[in-house]
Design an enzyme around this catalytic site. Sequence first.
Site, PDB file in Angstrom:
ATOM      1  N   ASP A  70      42.333  30.232  45.137  1.00  0.00           N
ATOM      2  CA  ASP A  70      41.824  30.836  46.372  1.00  0.00           C
ATOM      3  C   ASP A  70      42.731  30.516  47.554  1.00  0.00           C
ATOM      4  OD1 ASP A  70      39.998  32.340  47.910  1.00  0.00           O
ATOM      5  OD2 ASP A  70      38.957  30.513  48.535  1.00  0.00           O
ATOM      6  N   HIS A  71      43.107  31.563  48.278  1.00  0.00           N
ATOM      7  CA  HIS A  71      43.991  31.465  49.440  1.00  0.00           C
ATOM      8  C   HIS A  71      45.322  30.817  49.088  1.00  0.00           C
ATOM      9  CE1 HIS A  71      40.287  32.536  51.500  1.00  0.00           C
ATOM     10  NE2 HIS A  71      41.082  33.026  52.436  1.00  0.00           N
ATOM     11  N   HIS A  81      50.373  37.627  45.732  1.00  0.00           N
ATOM     12  CA  HIS A  81      51.327  37.565  44.632  1.00  0.00           C
ATOM     13  C   HIS A  81      52.399  38.625  44.836  1.00  0.00           C
ATOM     14  CE1 HIS A  81      49.449  40.733  41.675  1.00  0.00           C
ATOM     15  NE2 HIS A  81      49.267  41.093  42.914  1.00  0.00           N
ATOM     16  N   HIS A 103      45.238  40.314  47.592  1.00  0.00           N
ATOM     17  CA  HIS A 103      44.073  41.007  47.044  1.00  0.00           C
ATOM     18  C   HIS A 103      42.825  40.165  47.249  1.00  0.00           C
ATOM     19  CE1 HIS A 103      46.440  44.047  44.943  1.00  0.00           C
ATOM     20  NE2 HIS A 103      47.235  43.075  44.529  1.00  0.00           N
ATOM     21  N   HIS A 110      52.065  40.343  48.751  1.00  0.00           N
ATOM     22  CA  HIS A 110      50.913  41.143  49.148  1.00  0.00           C
ATOM     23  C   HIS A 110      49.673  40.449  48.585  1.00  0.00           C
ATOM     24  CE1 HIS A 110      51.600  42.669  45.064  1.00  0.00           C
ATOM     25  NE2 HIS A 110      50.346  43.084  45.072  1.00  0.00           N
TER      26      HIS A 110
END
Length: 139
Positions: free
Chosen positions: A79-80, A14, A41, A39
């Site tokens: 996810d991803h 994000h 997480h 970036h």
Amino acid sequence: MLLIHRKEHFNAAHKLYNPQWSEEKNKEVFGPCANENWHGHNFELITSVKGEVNPETGFVIDLKRLKEIIQSEIIEKVDHKNINLDVPFMQGKMGSCENLVIEFWKILEPKIKTLEPNAKLHRLRLYETPRNFVDYYGE
């Protein structure tokens, strides 16, 4: 009253960036989180459900079915993914953990009600990093 918890994991990218602001102000407020190339997480989502034990099942909620709902309604959609670009329910919203967990609640709360009438979504905890997390208890 019992609390039952289910932990799930997802990876996502994000960017925190307000298009109404200058690049300088975005960097001042959001620091490296305003990186133009995004970036990522390793997120942890903990879903907490409260309720009384169902005498027929011995459960507050069937954790297998809770897992299936969280997986299909949340994890598979984030996810991803790039939260800002790829996640329909985040379109037009700042990609912060605060906004993300509010949207998760809107999706999960009605699903949990239909899954077990005596259970209620109590809290969502979203870890962005091991040290940064938010708790949301609904509106």
